[in-house]
Design a protein around this motif. Structure first.
Motif, PDB file in Angstrom:
ATOM      1  N   VAL A   1       5.118  -0.741  14.127  1.00  0.00           N
ATOM      2  CA  VAL A   1       4.879   0.692  13.989  1.00  0.00           C
ATOM      3  C   VAL A   1       4.745   0.990  12.494  1.00  0.00           C
ATOM      4  O   VAL A   1       5.655   0.701  11.714  1.00  0.00           O
ATOM      5  CB  VAL A   1       6.014   1.541  14.588  1.00  0.00           C
ATOM      6  N   ALA A   2       3.607   1.544  12.099  1.00  0.00           N
ATOM      7  CA  ALA A   2       3.360   1.918  10.703  1.00  0.00           C
ATOM      8  C   ALA A   2       3.429   3.437  10.577  1.00  0.00           C
ATOM      9  O   ALA A   2       2.987   4.166  11.467  1.00  0.00           O
ATOM     10  CB  ALA A   2       1.996   1.413  10.247  1.00  0.00           C
TER      11      ALA A   2
ATOM     12  N   GLY B   1      -4.221   3.216  10.407  1.00  0.00           N
ATOM     13  CA  GLY B   1      -4.055   2.529  11.681  1.00  0.00           C
ATOM     14  C   GLY B   1      -3.520   1.130  11.445  1.00  0.00           C
ATOM     15  O   GLY B   1      -3.693   0.553  10.364  1.00  0.00           O
ATOM     16  N   VAL B   2      -2.868   0.559  12.455  1.00  0.00           N
ATOM     17  CA  VAL B   2      -2.328  -0.798  12.344  1.00  0.00           C
ATOM     18  C   VAL B   2      -2.692  -1.578  13.592  1.00  0.00           C
ATOM     19  O   VAL B   2      -2.809  -1.018  14.690  1.00  0.00           O
ATOM     20  CB  VAL B   2      -0.791  -0.777  12.146  1.00  0.00           C
TER      21      VAL B   2
ATOM     22  N   ILE C   1       1.816   8.169  12.642  1.00  0.00           N
ATOM     23  CA  ILE C   1       2.245   6.819  12.983  1.00  0.00           C
ATOM     24  C   ILE C   1       1.093   6.111  13.695  1.00  0.00           C
ATOM     25  O   ILE C   1       0.201   6.748  14.256  1.00  0.00           O
ATOM     26  CB  ILE C   1       3.513   6.793  13.863  1.00  0.00           C
ATOM     27  N   SER C   2       1.126   4.802  13.645  1.00  0.00           N
ATOM     28  CA  SER C   2       0.203   3.980  14.409  1.00  0.00           C
ATOM     29  C   SER C   2       0.992   2.791  14.905  1.00  0.00           C
ATOM     30  O   SER C   2       1.882   2.295  14.199  1.00  0.00           O
ATOM     31  CB  SER C   2      -0.970   3.519  13.530  1.00  0.00           C
ATOM     32  N   LEU C   3       0.707   2.341  16.115  1.00  0.00           N
ATOM     33  CA  LEU C   3       1.471   1.212  16.642  1.00  0.00           C
ATOM     34  C   LEU C   3       0.567   0.180  17.271  1.00  0.00           C
ATOM     35  O   LEU C   3      -0.545   0.472  17.711  1.00  0.00           O
ATOM     36  CB  LEU C   3       2.553   1.677  17.611  1.00  0.00           C
ATOM     37  N   SER C   4       1.076  -1.051  17.305  1.00  0.00           N
ATOM     38  CA  SER C   4       0.367  -2.155  17.919  1.00  0.00           C
ATOM     39  C   SER C   4       1.386  -3.130  18.477  1.00  0.00           C
ATOM     40  O   SER C   4       2.482  -3.279  17.919  1.00  0.00           O
ATOM     41  CB  SER C   4      -0.522  -2.868  16.889  1.00  0.00           C
ATOM     42  N   HIS C   5       1.041  -3.788  19.558  1.00  0.00           N
ATOM     43  CA  HIS C   5       1.928  -4.832  20.071  1.00  0.00           C
ATOM     44  C   HIS C   5       1.104  -5.995  20.587  1.00  0.00           C
ATOM     45  O   HIS C   5      -0.007  -5.831  21.096  1.00  0.00           O
ATOM     46  CB  HIS C   5       2.832  -4.282  21.188  1.00  0.00           C
ATOM     47  N   THR C   6       1.624  -7.175  20.370  1.00  0.00           N
ATOM     48  CA  THR C   6       1.074  -8.390  20.929  1.00  0.00           C
ATOM     49  C   THR C   6       2.260  -9.199  21.414  1.00  0.00           C
ATOM     50  O   THR C   6       3.407  -8.756  21.292  1.00  0.00           O
ATOM     51  CB  THR C   6       0.230  -9.143  19.885  1.00  0.00           C
ATOM     52  N   SER C   7       2.034 -10.349  21.984  1.00  0.00           N
ATOM     53  CA  SER C   7       3.125 -11.119  22.567  1.00  0.00           C
ATOM     54  C   SER C   7       4.216 -11.403  21.534  1.00  0.00           C
ATOM     55  O   SER C   7       3.986 -12.098  20.547  1.00  0.00           O
ATOM     56  CB  SER C   7       2.582 -12.436  23.120  1.00  0.00           C
TER      57      SER C   7
ATOM     58  N   PRO D   1       0.804  -1.237   0.000  1.00  0.00           N
ATOM     59  CA  PRO D   1       0.000   0.000   0.000  1.00  0.00           C
ATOM     60  C   PRO D   1       0.832   1.281   0.000  1.00  0.00           C
ATOM     61  O   PRO D   1       0.270   2.368  -0.115  1.00  0.00           O
ATOM     62  CB  PRO D   1      -0.805  -0.106   1.311  1.00  0.00           C
ATOM     63  N   GLY D   2       2.164   1.194   0.165  1.00  0.00           N
ATOM     64  CA  GLY D   2       2.978   2.406   0.239  1.00  0.00           C
ATOM     65  C   GLY D   2       3.058   2.964   1.646  1.00  0.00           C
ATOM     66  O   GLY D   2       3.209   4.180   1.831  1.00  0.00           O
ATOM     67  N   ILE D   3       2.952   2.102   2.652  1.00  0.00           N
ATOM     68  CA  ILE D   3       3.050   2.487   4.060  1.00  0.00           C
ATOM     69  C   ILE D   3       4.290   1.826   4.651  1.00  0.00           C
ATOM     70  O   ILE D   3       4.496   0.626   4.453  1.00  0.00           O
ATOM     71  CB  ILE D   3       1.787   2.055   4.841  1.00  0.00           C
ATOM     72  N   LYS D   4       5.111   2.603   5.340  1.00  0.00           N
ATOM     73  CA  LYS D   4       6.308   2.035   5.961  1.00  0.00           C
ATOM     74  C   LYS D   4       5.931   1.269   7.214  1.00  0.00           C
ATOM     75  O   LYS D   4       5.150   1.745   8.025  1.00  0.00           O
ATOM     76  CB  LYS D   4       7.306   3.144   6.320  1.00  0.00           C
ATOM     77  N   VAL D   5       6.478   0.075   7.357  1.00  0.00           N
ATOM     78  CA  VAL D   5       6.237  -0.737   8.546  1.00  0.00           C
ATOM     79  C   VAL D   5       7.570  -1.085   9.191  1.00  0.00           C
ATOM     80  O   VAL D   5       8.497  -1.525   8.517  1.00  0.00           O
ATOM     81  CB  VAL D   5       5.464  -2.027   8.211  1.00  0.00           C
ATOM     82  N   GLU D   6       7.660  -0.863  10.502  1.00  0.00           N
ATOM     83  CA  GLU D   6       8.825  -1.268  11.278  1.00  0.00           C
ATOM     84  C   GLU D   6       8.377  -2.269  12.328  1.00  0.00           C
ATOM     85  O   GLU D   6       7.336  -2.082  12.959  1.00  0.00           O
ATOM     86  CB  GLU D   6       9.473  -0.050  11.933  1.00  0.00           C
ATOM     87  N   GLU D   7       9.149  -3.324  12.498  1.00  0.00           N
ATOM     88  CA  GLU D   7       8.792  -4.374  13.441  1.00  0.00           C
ATOM     89  C   GLU D   7       9.945  -4.645  14.406  1.00  0.00           C
ATOM     90  O   GLU D   7      11.110  -4.541  14.051  1.00  0.00           O
ATOM     91  CB  GLU D   7       8.443  -5.670  12.709  1.00  0.00           C
TER      92      GLU D   7
END
Length: 233
Positions: free
Chosen positions: A79-80, A100-101, A68-74, A14-20
């Motif tokens: 971060v998008a 949003g992510v 930016i939008s962020l999410s975390h799970t186990s 989609p042209g969105i940067k994602v960092e993990e």
């Protein structure tokens, strides 16, 4: 033996940067989250990044004009980021910065299934059926859409409607969109308070994009009109 955290960043279709950030299996709970955020903050291109939050809870990077939008799970922090949009105020909703992510582990299907009546309508349950992966996609899509519209107070069933679920896209860095011609995007409609004082609600169309990473489903919800990066960044 302690396991190091792993950081990586990549472009998406989609042209969105994602960092993990993943790894750190010897750390749990709140400690894991804090250390993962530290790893993210230390991997800025121009030095340390500090995350703040607007009044409604949406995150931002201090000194930056990018949504930016962020999410975390186990075991996974995501971060998008959209390109900078100095023409809009990030603390307010704008189609130009609507993104949003959300991420959820695939091994939590049964936990999510037990609460599906709290976030899925009858029609959406028919879309999901008995497929556990689709259920996780639907859950992350609702959460990502909520974040995309800065959805303070929205009802996940009444105000966020999934019309089409996305397919599962590749988790690898995407540099050439032509390599992935079969990607299926999803679609959601969100009813949110209009900017004026009429008390009426406006409908916002969002595209949905999901991929699998570290035994998790990650879903991006974004306006077709939002700012996007090119295929390389």
């Amino acid at each position: 033996m302690e396991t190091d955290f792993i950081y990586w960043r990549h472009p998406t279709l989609p042209g969105i940067k994602v960092e993990e950030v993943c790894g750190g299996e010897d750390k749990k709970g709140r400690l894991w989250e804090e250390l993962a955020l530290q790893v993210y903050c230390e991997n800025g291109k121009d030095g340390y990044r500090e995350i703040g939050h607007f009044q409604q809870g949406a995150p931002f990077v201090n000194g930056e004009e990018s949504r930016i939008s962020l999410s975390h799970t186990s075991g996974l922090l995501v971060v998008a980021t959209l390109p900078a949009t100095p023409e809009v105020e990030l603390s307010d909703f704008s189609l130009r910065a609507a993104m949003g992510v959300d991420a959820e582990r695939l091994d939590r299907v049964e936990q999510v299934r037990r609460v599906q009546s709290k976030f899925l309508s009858t029609a959406e349950k028919e879309l999901v059926g008995e497929d556990g992966i689709k259920l996780i996609v639907a859950w992350t899509a609702k959460e990502a859409a909520y974040k995309a519209v800065l959805g303070d107070g929205l009802d996940l069933i009444e105000d966020i409607r999934i019309e089409q679920l996305p397919g599962i896209s590749p988790a690898v860095p995407v540099y050439e969109k032509s390599e992935f011609p079969e990607i299926t995007y999803g679609r959601a409609i969100v009813r949110r308070q209009a900017k004026d004082e009429s008390g009426e609600r406006e409908e916002v169309e969002l595209s949905l994009y999901s991929y699998e990473s570290e035994d998790c489903i990650v879903t991006l919800a974004f306006s077709p009109k939002c700012a996007k990066f090119g295929s390389k960044f």
